[in-house]
Write a protein that holds these residues in place. Structure first.
Motif, PDB file in Angstrom:
ATOM      1  N   GLU A 168       0.847  -1.191   0.000  1.00 49.19           N
ATOM      2  CA  GLU A 168       0.000   0.000   0.000  1.00 49.19           C
ATOM      3  C   GLU A 168       0.885   1.244   0.000  1.00 49.19           C
ATOM      4  O   GLU A 168       1.853   1.329   0.769  1.00 49.19           O
ATOM      5  CB  GLU A 168      -0.920   0.021   1.216  1.00 49.19           C
ATOM      6  N   ILE A 169       0.563   2.192  -0.840  1.00 50.37           N
ATOM      7  CA  ILE A 169       1.329   3.438  -0.921  1.00 50.37           C
ATOM      8  C   ILE A 169       0.620   4.495  -0.094  1.00 50.37           C
ATOM      9  O   ILE A 169      -0.551   4.819  -0.341  1.00 50.37           O
ATOM     10  CB  ILE A 169       1.479   3.909  -2.379  1.00 50.37           C
ATOM     11  N   LEU A 170       1.329   5.042   0.891  1.00 51.15           N
ATOM     12  CA  LEU A 170       0.785   6.100   1.738  1.00 51.15           C
ATOM     13  C   LEU A 170       1.505   7.409   1.438  1.00 51.15           C
ATOM     14  O   LEU A 170       2.733   7.513   1.547  1.00 51.15           O
ATOM     15  CB  LEU A 170       0.948   5.744   3.214  1.00 51.15           C
ATOM     16  N   ILE A 171       0.739   8.418   1.042  1.00 58.07           N
ATOM     17  CA  ILE A 171       1.289   9.745   0.725  1.00 58.07           C
ATOM     18  C   ILE A 171       1.409  10.547   2.010  1.00 58.07           C
ATOM     19  O   ILE A 171       0.494  10.563   2.842  1.00 58.07           O
ATOM     20  CB  ILE A 171       0.402  10.476  -0.293  1.00 58.07           C
ATOM     21  N   TYR A 172       2.533  11.213   2.161  1.00 62.43           N
ATOM     22  CA  TYR A 172       2.794  12.005   3.361  1.00 62.43           C
ATOM     23  C   TYR A 172       2.619  13.502   3.082  1.00 62.43           C
ATOM     24  O   TYR A 172       3.205  14.049   2.154  1.00 62.43           O
ATOM     25  CB  TYR A 172       4.221  11.745   3.870  1.00 62.43           C
ATOM     26  N   GLU A 173       1.803  14.149   3.837  1.00 60.36           N
ATOM     27  CA  GLU A 173       1.671  15.609   3.950  1.00 60.36           C
ATOM     28  C   GLU A 173       0.987  16.288   2.758  1.00 60.36           C
ATOM     29  O   GLU A 173       0.012  17.025   2.931  1.00 60.36           O
ATOM     30  CB  GLU A 173       3.034  16.257   4.188  1.00 60.36           C
ATOM     31  N   SER A 174       1.474  16.085   1.514  1.00 60.36           N
ATOM     32  CA  SER A 174       0.898  16.839   0.397  1.00 60.36           C
ATOM     33  C   SER A 174       1.304  16.262  -0.959  1.00 60.36           C
ATOM     34  O   SER A 174       2.260  15.488  -1.053  1.00 60.36           O
ATOM     35  CB  SER A 174       1.327  18.313   0.463  1.00 60.36           C
ATOM     36  N   VAL A 175       0.554  16.686  -1.990  1.00 62.21           N
ATOM     37  CA  VAL A 175       0.900  16.385  -3.384  1.00 62.21           C
ATOM     38  C   VAL A 175       0.757  17.687  -4.167  1.00 62.21           C
ATOM     39  O   VAL A 175      -0.310  18.313  -4.143  1.00 62.21           O
ATOM     40  CB  VAL A 175      -0.032  15.321  -4.003  1.00 62.21           C
ATOM     41  N   ILE A 259      -2.821  17.061   3.377  1.00 58.05           N
ATOM     42  CA  ILE A 259      -3.294  15.875   4.114  1.00 58.05           C
ATOM     43  C   ILE A 259      -3.153  16.097   5.623  1.00 58.05           C
ATOM     44  O   ILE A 259      -2.106  16.570   6.095  1.00 58.05           O
ATOM     45  CB  ILE A 259      -2.495  14.633   3.679  1.00 58.05           C
ATOM     46  N   TRP A 260      -4.228  15.753   6.356  1.00 59.10           N
ATOM     47  CA  TRP A 260      -4.187  15.862   7.812  1.00 59.10           C
ATOM     48  C   TRP A 260      -5.297  15.013   8.433  1.00 59.10           C
ATOM     49  O   TRP A 260      -6.440  15.047   7.968  1.00 59.10           O
ATOM     50  CB  TRP A 260      -4.339  17.315   8.238  1.00 59.10           C
ATOM     51  N   ASP A 261      -4.951  14.262   9.449  1.00 63.06           N
ATOM     52  CA  ASP A 261      -5.914  13.438  10.202  1.00 63.06           C
ATOM     53  C   ASP A 261      -6.785  12.584   9.288  1.00 63.06           C
ATOM     54  O   ASP A 261      -8.021  12.656   9.309  1.00 63.06           O
ATOM     55  CB  ASP A 261      -6.806  14.323  11.085  1.00 63.06           C
TER      56      ASP A 261
END
Length: 294
Positions: A168-175, A259-261
């Motif tokens: 699974e790919i999890l994106i951190y913070e932003s794109v 991205i948050w919560d």
């Protein structure tokens, strides 16, 4: 003095068609007193032979008929009759001699001005002027943000990265989707969940991972499976359609996800006009959620 030497040599080239080499040399020497080495250098650079003949691209043509003989030269594409050139050159010499005799600070400026007028009249290049025929470099066309299909392709290539295969790919913070066609994001490390790596998509390829410092990883990650990169185009289009209705508002050329919560939010979220300001919100799929004046 350097400019005057250059001008004197130009006049030598023109007047040689009508006057003898000795007469022109004498007139120029009496007026300007040029340095011999500078004249030889100019002659070499401008294709003037040792006997005063022009060896470059200036063309001299003689037409002979039963009644008269006519001479003319072609300078930068314009035909100039030699009698006319001779008269103008004599007039220039006369004016320069008068200005030279004044010996005032303004005299040198007047000399330069008079010389430039002569060169312009004769269609010759002026000192320090640029060639107007030189093609200007074409400005680089701005690529713009990727199209919906290109965004979808970039997303698919991200899923195919070897290190994330069957994970699974999890994106951190932003794109971030930029106007130059690039995409920047960060992913949780596939092996160690405490690490985060940054990636950039450019010219059709994802970069190698670059380690970055991260915090609140648990609260700032969001699964790629719940994001559709192509929706960035939808967000930008809706934003610009609304901005066009607001006086003084500027369109956007990029978009990004924050991205948050365990949630995501599309940006930009504000349209600033010259008189009013609007808040604009989007659903996760890029459709319009709300639009209201603040």
């Amino acid at each position: 003095m350097k400019n005057l030497n250059n001008i004197s040599s130009l006049i030598i080239m023109s007047c040689l068609l009508c006057l003898s080499c000795k007469q022109v040399t004498k007139s120029v020497d009496e007026t300007f007193h040029p340095n011999d080495s500078l004249v030889r250098k100019y002659n070499k650079e401008n294709d003037i032979g040792s006997d005063g003949e022009h060896t470059g691209t200036t063309k001299t043509t003689t037409r002979t008929s039963t009644h008269h003989q006519e001479k003319f030269i072609v300078i930068n594409g314009d035909t100039v009759k030699t009698p006319e050139l001779q008269d103008k050159a004599k007039e220039l010499f006369h004016d320069l001699e008068l200005l030279k005799q004044k010996q005032t600070p303004a005299g040198s400026k007047e000399i330069q001005k008079r010389v430039n007028e002569f060169l312009k009249d004769m269609n010759l290049p002026q000192p320090g002027s640029k060639n107007s025929n030189t093609e200007k470099p074409t400005a680089k066309a701005r690529k713009g943000m990727l199209s919906a299909s290109q965004l979808a392709k970039a997303e698919e290539k991200l899923r195919q990265l070897p290190q994330y295969r069957d994970r699974e790919i999890l994106i951190y913070e932003s794109v971030h989707f930029y106007e130059d066609g690039s995409i920047k994001l960060a992913l949780q490390h596939p092996e160690n969940p405490k690490y985060v790596d940054a990636y950039q998509y450019k010219d059709g390829y994802w970069s190698e991972p670059k380690p970055i410092q991260a915090r609140n990883i648990e609260r700032r990650t969001f699964p790629l499976s719940r994001i559709n990169f192509a929706d960035a185009q939808k967000v930008m289009q809706i934003y610009n359609d609304r901005a066009a209705q607001v006086e003084g508002a500027k369109p956007t050329t990029s978009a990004y996800i924050s991205i948050w919560d365990d949630g995501m939010r599309w940006f930009p979220s504000t349209i600033n006009g010259s008189r009013v300001r609007y808040d604009i919100q989007f659903n996760n799929d890029g459709t319009l959620k709300s639009f209201r004046q603040e």
